[in-house]
Design an enzyme around this catalytic site. Structure first.
Site, PDB file in Angstrom:
ATOM      1  N   LYS A 280       0.829  -1.185   0.044  1.00 52.48           N
ATOM      2  CA  LYS A 280       0.044  -0.106  -0.012  1.00 52.48           C
ATOM      3  C   LYS A 280       0.837   1.405   0.010  1.00 52.48           C
ATOM      4  O   LYS A 280       0.422   2.317  -0.349  1.00 52.48           O
ATOM      5  CB  LYS A 280      -0.931   0.229   1.112  1.00 52.48           C
ATOM      6  CG  LYS A 280      -1.834  -1.010   1.037  1.00 52.48           C
ATOM      7  CD  LYS A 280      -3.189  -0.949   2.169  1.00 52.48           C
ATOM      8  CE  LYS A 280      -4.146  -2.124   1.998  1.00 52.48           C
ATOM      9  NZ  LYS A 280      -4.891  -2.098   3.074  1.00 52.48           N
TER      10      LYS A 280
ATOM     11  N   LYS B 170     -12.292  -4.123  -1.406  1.00 46.66           N
ATOM     12  CA  LYS B 170     -13.216  -2.842  -1.172  1.00 46.66           C
ATOM     13  C   LYS B 170     -12.846  -1.767  -1.934  1.00 46.66           C
ATOM     14  O   LYS B 170     -13.630  -1.007  -2.453  1.00 46.66           O
ATOM     15  CB  LYS B 170     -13.380  -2.512   0.358  1.00 46.66           C
ATOM     16  CG  LYS B 170     -13.865  -3.558   1.294  1.00 46.66           C
ATOM     17  CD  LYS B 170     -13.974  -2.972   2.622  1.00 46.66           C
ATOM     18  CE  LYS B 170     -13.709  -3.960   3.830  1.00 46.66           C
ATOM     19  NZ  LYS B 170     -12.357  -3.958   4.243  1.00 46.66           N
TER      20      LYS B 170
ATOM     21  N   LYS C  65      -6.381  -9.513  -5.701  1.00 46.46           N
ATOM     22  CA  LYS C  65      -7.322 -10.055  -4.971  1.00 46.46           C
ATOM     23  C   LYS C  65      -8.540  -9.041  -4.963  1.00 46.46           C
ATOM     24  O   LYS C  65      -8.442  -7.962  -5.328  1.00 46.46           O
ATOM     25  CB  LYS C  65      -6.775 -10.307  -3.460  1.00 46.46           C
ATOM     26  CG  LYS C  65      -6.769  -8.677  -2.631  1.00 46.46           C
ATOM     27  CD  LYS C  65      -6.478  -9.130  -1.142  1.00 46.46           C
ATOM     28  CE  LYS C  65      -6.632  -7.709  -0.644  1.00 46.46           C
ATOM     29  NZ  LYS C  65      -6.021  -7.499   0.700  1.00 46.46           N
TER      30      LYS C  65
HETATM   31  P1  TYM Z   1     -10.471  -6.209   6.034  1.00 46.90           P
HETATM   32  O1  TYM Z   1     -11.754  -5.314   6.124  1.00 46.90           O
HETATM   33  O2  TYM Z   1      -9.513  -5.843   4.842  1.00 46.90           O
HETATM   34  O3  TYM Z   1     -11.220  -7.461   5.633  1.00 46.90           O
HETATM   35  C1  TYM Z   1     -12.050  -8.398   6.345  1.00 46.90           C
HETATM   36  C2  TYM Z   1     -12.068  -9.722   6.371  1.00 46.90           C
HETATM   37  O4  TYM Z   1     -12.192 -10.102   4.948  1.00 46.90           O
HETATM   38  C3  TYM Z   1     -11.059 -10.989   4.432  1.00 46.90           C
HETATM   39  N1  TYM Z   1     -10.857 -10.357   2.961  1.00 46.90           N
HETATM   40  C4  TYM Z   1     -10.744 -11.643   2.064  1.00 46.90           C
HETATM   41  N2  TYM Z   1     -11.063 -13.015   2.108  1.00 46.90           N
HETATM   42  C5  TYM Z   1     -10.950 -13.749   0.984  1.00 46.90           C
HETATM   43  N3  TYM Z   1     -10.882 -12.980  -0.080  1.00 46.90           N
HETATM   44  C6  TYM Z   1     -10.635 -11.635  -0.304  1.00 46.90           C
HETATM   45  N4  TYM Z   1     -10.605 -11.165  -1.353  1.00 46.90           N
HETATM   46  C7  TYM Z   1     -10.629 -11.141   0.978  1.00 46.90           C
HETATM   47  N5  TYM Z   1     -10.396  -9.597   1.087  1.00 46.90           N
HETATM   48  C8  TYM Z   1     -10.636  -9.407   2.450  1.00 46.90           C
HETATM   49  C9  TYM Z   1      -9.915 -10.446   5.571  1.00 46.90           C
HETATM   50  O5  TYM Z   1      -8.817 -11.310   5.490  1.00 46.90           O
HETATM   51  C10 TYM Z   1     -10.430 -10.298   6.655  1.00 46.90           C
HETATM   52  O6  TYM Z   1     -10.641 -11.385   7.463  1.00 46.90           O
HETATM   53  N6  TYM Z   1      -7.294  -5.316   9.538  1.00 46.90           N
HETATM   54  C11 TYM Z   1      -8.277  -6.275   9.063  1.00 46.90           C
HETATM   55  C12 TYM Z   1      -9.377  -5.822  10.059  1.00 46.90           C
HETATM   56  C13 TYM Z   1      -9.265  -6.260  11.479  1.00 46.90           C
HETATM   57  C14 TYM Z   1      -8.892  -7.563  12.237  1.00 46.90           C
HETATM   58  C15 TYM Z   1      -8.662  -7.150  13.499  1.00 46.90           C
HETATM   59  C16 TYM Z   1      -9.046  -8.808  11.912  1.00 46.90           C
HETATM   60  C17 TYM Z   1      -8.810  -5.247  12.482  1.00 46.90           C
HETATM   61  N7  TYM Z   1      -8.427  -5.825  13.676  1.00 46.90           N
HETATM   62  C18 TYM Z   1      -8.383  -8.099  14.401  1.00 46.90           C
HETATM   63  C19 TYM Z   1      -8.949  -9.824  12.961  1.00 46.90           C
HETATM   64  C20 TYM Z   1      -8.506  -9.204  14.197  1.00 46.90           C
HETATM   65  C21 TYM Z   1      -8.826  -5.655   7.835  1.00 46.90           C
HETATM   66  O7  TYM Z   1      -8.552  -4.483   7.344  1.00 46.90           O
HETATM   67  O8  TYM Z   1      -9.690  -6.456   7.180  1.00 46.90           O
END
Ligand code: TYM
Length: 321
Positions: free
Chosen positions: A108, A192, A189
């Site tokens: 990023k 959002k 991938k």
């Molecule tokens: P975030 O918001 O990017 O994604 C949320 C969850 O979705 C999963 N994910 C995917 N899984 C499969 N294919 C994809 N293309 C895909 N895109 C996203 C992510 O792996 C995630 O599980 N930093 C984290 C959020 C967070 C978090 C935490 C997670 C903050 N604190 C503590 C676990 C524990 C994030 O930005 O996820």
């Protein structure tokens, strides 16, 4: 056993979030689990405050619409003091080298000017999110694996240096759909915040739009139905989406479908079916402002009760107070 996971309201929830994470959370909850909207994480690159507030509500509504128990959800910034305090303590056991090595930071920040310092440090915020609540399982998609690994490292390091206070958490990946790819560009991938949304199915997209996006998914010219993620990433992606919706394996599905066109219509049908009620319930919840506010306030109270003893313990052990 406690599972904990979060989702960042940096854009509308997409199919990868749903299949790789959120739908799994809803399927397997225990009374101690916690699932939250990580709005603090949405500030690591330029953001619009009004949009962040709206996306936080929308994302909370989606967690509930998918079927997560209202008693298990909260919004991260409602516990700003707890998460920020824990982050500071953990930044003091994390090295600059460890933060800099995070793949998401590299990806990023590459070629960007004015990179926010929080983009470098947010994995420690994520570690704090996990360790505050004593979670031992963290169900996420593959892109978060390195951050969960950092949580393990920092938990062990703190416990060794200052005394046992943290549970060392375990990563839990889904059997299929750990990394759903962009339908228009299967080398990337699904995300959002993708600049082009043609290859991103959003959970709140209407059925005809889902149909169109999946119908136009990039495949290949091989005309061969096999589950081969390296050789045929577009086809493998569609098989994984179908597998995550039906519970079958992508390789088995490859044998059942006869051509790319029927694969696409099977995927579109399964995804539309999967998301139909989620969309309807989300809209109802967003409209019911009082109910959503009530759930949010109750969630914050419960999360605070859970977080405080461990935070206080860690602060004391580190020599504070
Ligand atoms: P975030 O918001 O990017 O994604 C949320 C969850 O979705 C999963 N994910 C995917 N899984 C499969 N294919 C994809 N293309 C895909 N895109 C996203 C992510 O792996 C995630 O599980 N930093 C984290 C959020 C967070 C978090 C935490 C997670 C903050 N604190 C503590 C676990 C524990 C994030 O930005 O996820």
């Amino acid at each position: 056993m406690t599972s904990l996971s979060g989702i960042t309201p940096s854009g509308h929830v997409q199919l990868g979030n749903y299949l790789g994470a959120v739908a799994r959370w809803a399927r397997a909850t225990t009374p101690d689990d916690l699932y939250f909207v990580s709005d603090l994480h949405a500030m690591t690159s330029a953001h619009n405050p009004a949009k962040l507030r709206a996306l936080t509500r929308e994302t909370l509504a989606i967690l509930l619409a998918v079927g997560i128990d209202p008693d298990l959800v909260f919004v991260q910034s409602d516990l700003l003091a707890e998460h920020a305090s824990m982050t500071w303590v953990l930044e003091c056991v994390c090295t600059f080298g460890e933060a800099r090595r995070m793949i998401q930071f590299k990806e990023k920040s590459q070629g960007q000017s004015g990179v926010r310092l929080s983009l470098l440090t947010y994995p420690v915020l994520m570690v704090a999110d996990i360790l505050l609540y004593g979670a031992d399982k963290v169900p996420v998609g593959a892109d978060q694996a390195q951050h969960v690994e950092l949580a393990r490292t920092l938990a062990k390091r703190f416990n060794t240096q200052y005394g046992e206070v943290f549970v060392v958490p375990e990563l839990v990946l889904p059997p299929a759909a750990a990394r759903i790819r962009d339908l228009a560009d299967p080398t990337r991938k699904m995300a959002k915040s993708a600049r082009n949304s043609a290859g991103v199915v959003f959970v709140l997209d209407p059925p005809d739009l889902i149909q169109r996006k999946i119908g136009r998914a990039v495949t290949d010219g091989l005309g061969r139905l096999a589950y081969d993620p390296d050789g045929q990433p577009g086809v493998a992606n569609l098989l994984e989406i179908l597998a995550a919706c039906t519970g079958e394996s992508p390789a088995d599905l490859a044998e059942q479908v006869k051509d790319y066109a029927s694969l696409k219509s099977a995927v579109a049908e399964a995804v539309i079916e999967e998301l139909r009620d989620v969309r309807k319930r989300t809209v109802e919840l967003i409209d019911d402002r009082t109910e959503l506010d009530r759930i949010r306030a109750a969630g914050a109270r419960r999360a605070r009760e859970r977080a405080r003893p461990r935070l206080n313990g860690a602060l004391r052990m580190a020599g504070l107070g």
